[in-house]
Design a protein around this motif. Structure first.
Motif, PDB file in Angstrom:
ATOM      1  N   GLN A  27      18.988   0.468  76.977  1.00 31.78           N
ATOM      2  CA  GLN A  27      18.961   0.837  78.426  1.00 31.78           C
ATOM      3  C   GLN A  27      17.512   1.063  78.714  1.00 31.78           C
ATOM      4  O   GLN A  27      16.871   0.832  79.907  1.00 31.78           O
ATOM      5  N   GLU A  87      15.142  -0.855  81.669  1.00 34.77           N
ATOM      6  CA  GLU A  87      14.266  -0.026  82.511  1.00 34.77           C
ATOM      7  C   GLU A  87      12.647  -0.479  82.350  1.00 34.77           C
ATOM      8  O   GLU A  87      12.108  -0.711  83.279  1.00 34.77           O
ATOM      9  N   ASN A 147      12.513  -3.747  83.984  1.00 36.40           N
ATOM     10  CA  ASN A 147      12.422  -3.630  85.395  1.00 36.40           C
ATOM     11  C   ASN A 147      10.982  -3.649  85.865  1.00 36.40           C
ATOM     12  O   ASN A 147      10.538  -4.009  86.847  1.00 36.40           O
ATOM     13  N   ASN A 175      27.000  -0.071  82.156  1.00 35.98           N
ATOM     14  CA  ASN A 175      25.643  -0.121  82.793  1.00 35.98           C
ATOM     15  C   ASN A 175      25.577  -1.370  83.628  1.00 35.98           C
ATOM     16  O   ASN A 175      24.523  -2.097  83.728  1.00 35.98           O
ATOM     17  N   LEU A 184      22.430  -1.406  86.118  1.00 35.77           N
ATOM     18  CA  LEU A 184      21.103  -1.836  85.633  1.00 35.77           C
ATOM     19  C   LEU A 184      21.228  -3.271  85.209  1.00 35.77           C
ATOM     20  O   LEU A 184      20.127  -3.818  85.363  1.00 35.77           O
TER      21      LEU A 184
END
Length: 325
Positions: free
Chosen positions: A69, A73, A76, A129, A132
């Protein structure tokens, strides 16, 4: 038949029979039921809290998931930074490069087209998720398409730049006779007095007076399309096709230094000053054509003259004197 139980009474020094108390069985039964209930309740609490009680393997998998995760992030954020940089490149591309090379800007809709309407990420839905993952995948797809479009645009700009360079090399941009070799700039473009008829006549070129045999230079890159004396009045003359609609003519030559079909570059010697044809004295009559129309050569000397030299030749070319041909 149940056994009879006795106990020893120290006061009477005798054994007495144990009498069973009424309700004892009920108490024992009640305690058993209560114990069973408490045991079941404790087991229920343990069962309901089993998700929070994790094995070492489960803890390891959870840490791995949290790390993934975090990586998503970070990915991104990096894609957002890359998109910001790419947006600046796109802006320069539209507002600088494409304008300079006279190409139409690429609309924003074209750069980011193809990501609306249909749900292309349906297969990624339904997971813990999903949001995401879908967001990261969409950003990567958009960034990839923008990079592809920008890459094609830069390929086009590179090709246009190459063509622009060829155009700049082809345009007639220097004098056909060097200043140091000139006797004088005899006549310019416009109405002049004909040296033979003395009538006022339009002169379509510029006359550069110089001694016989003075070198004459190609004013731009191109190909020799004429090197003969078969045109009325020009005598021995050379015509260069520069491409892009430009041609240049050099007349009254003493002799040639090129032949038809030969490719030349700006500054190559193509012939020598003479006085052949309809000419009153040794000079080079020079003309420039654009799309078949004669234009004033004075506008094409930016490649060899200083500002002062250009101002001087401009002044002389505007004098309405007698031409030499």
């Amino acid at each position: 038949m149940s056994k009879v139980k006795y106990y020893y009474d120290s006061e009477t020094l005798s054994y007495k029979k144990i009498e069973k108390k009424k309700g004892r069985k009920i108490k024992i039964f009640a305690l058993s039921i209560l114990g069973m209930f408490l045991s079941g309740f404790i087991l229920l609490i343990i069962y309901l809290n089993l998700p929070s009680v994790q094995t070492p393997k489960e803890l390891s998998l959870q840490r791995e998931l949290q790390n993934m995760q975090l990586q998503f992030e970070l990915l991104n954020r990096r894609m957002e930074q890359a998109q910001a940089v790419l947006s600046e490149v796109e802006e320069r591309d539209n507002n600088l490069y494409r304008i300079y090379f006279e190409a139409n800007p690429i609309p924003e809709e074209q750069r980011k087209a193809g990501f609306g309407g249909i749900n292309r990420y349906k297969d990624l839905e339904g997971f813990d998720n999903s949001k995401l993952i879908i967001n990261s995948t969409r950003n990567l797809d958009i960034l990839t398409k923008q990079i592809v479009i920008q890459s094609k645009s830069l390929d086009e700009i590179a090709k246009l730049a190459e063509e622009k360079e060829k155009l700049l090399e082809a345009i007639p941009a220097i004098q056909p006779v060097k200043n140091k070799d000139l006797t004088r700039m005899a006549s310019g473009y416009g109405y002049r007095t004909d040296p033979f008829t003395k009538a006022r006549k339009f002169h379509y070129g510029m006359d550069f007076t110089a001694p016989r045999g003075t070198p004459i230079y190609a004013t731009g890159n191109g190909k020799i399309v004429r090197a003969d004396n078969r045109a009325s009045g020009y005598g021995n003359h050379v015509v260069i096709d520069h491409g892009y609609g430009y041609e240049s003519l050099y007349a009254h030559l003493y002799k040639y230094n090129v032949k038809v079909g030969q490719k030349v570059q700006r500054g190559d010697i193509i012939g020598f000053v003479g006085s052949t044809g309809r000419s009153q004295a040794p000079h080079c009559h020079y003309e420039v054509f654009k799309d078949g129309e004669r234009i004033n050569p004075i506008n094409f000397y930016y490649g060899s003259l200083t500002a002062e030299e250009f101002a001087d030749i401009l002044r002389k070319s505007q004098e309405e004197n007698q031409s030499l041909d």
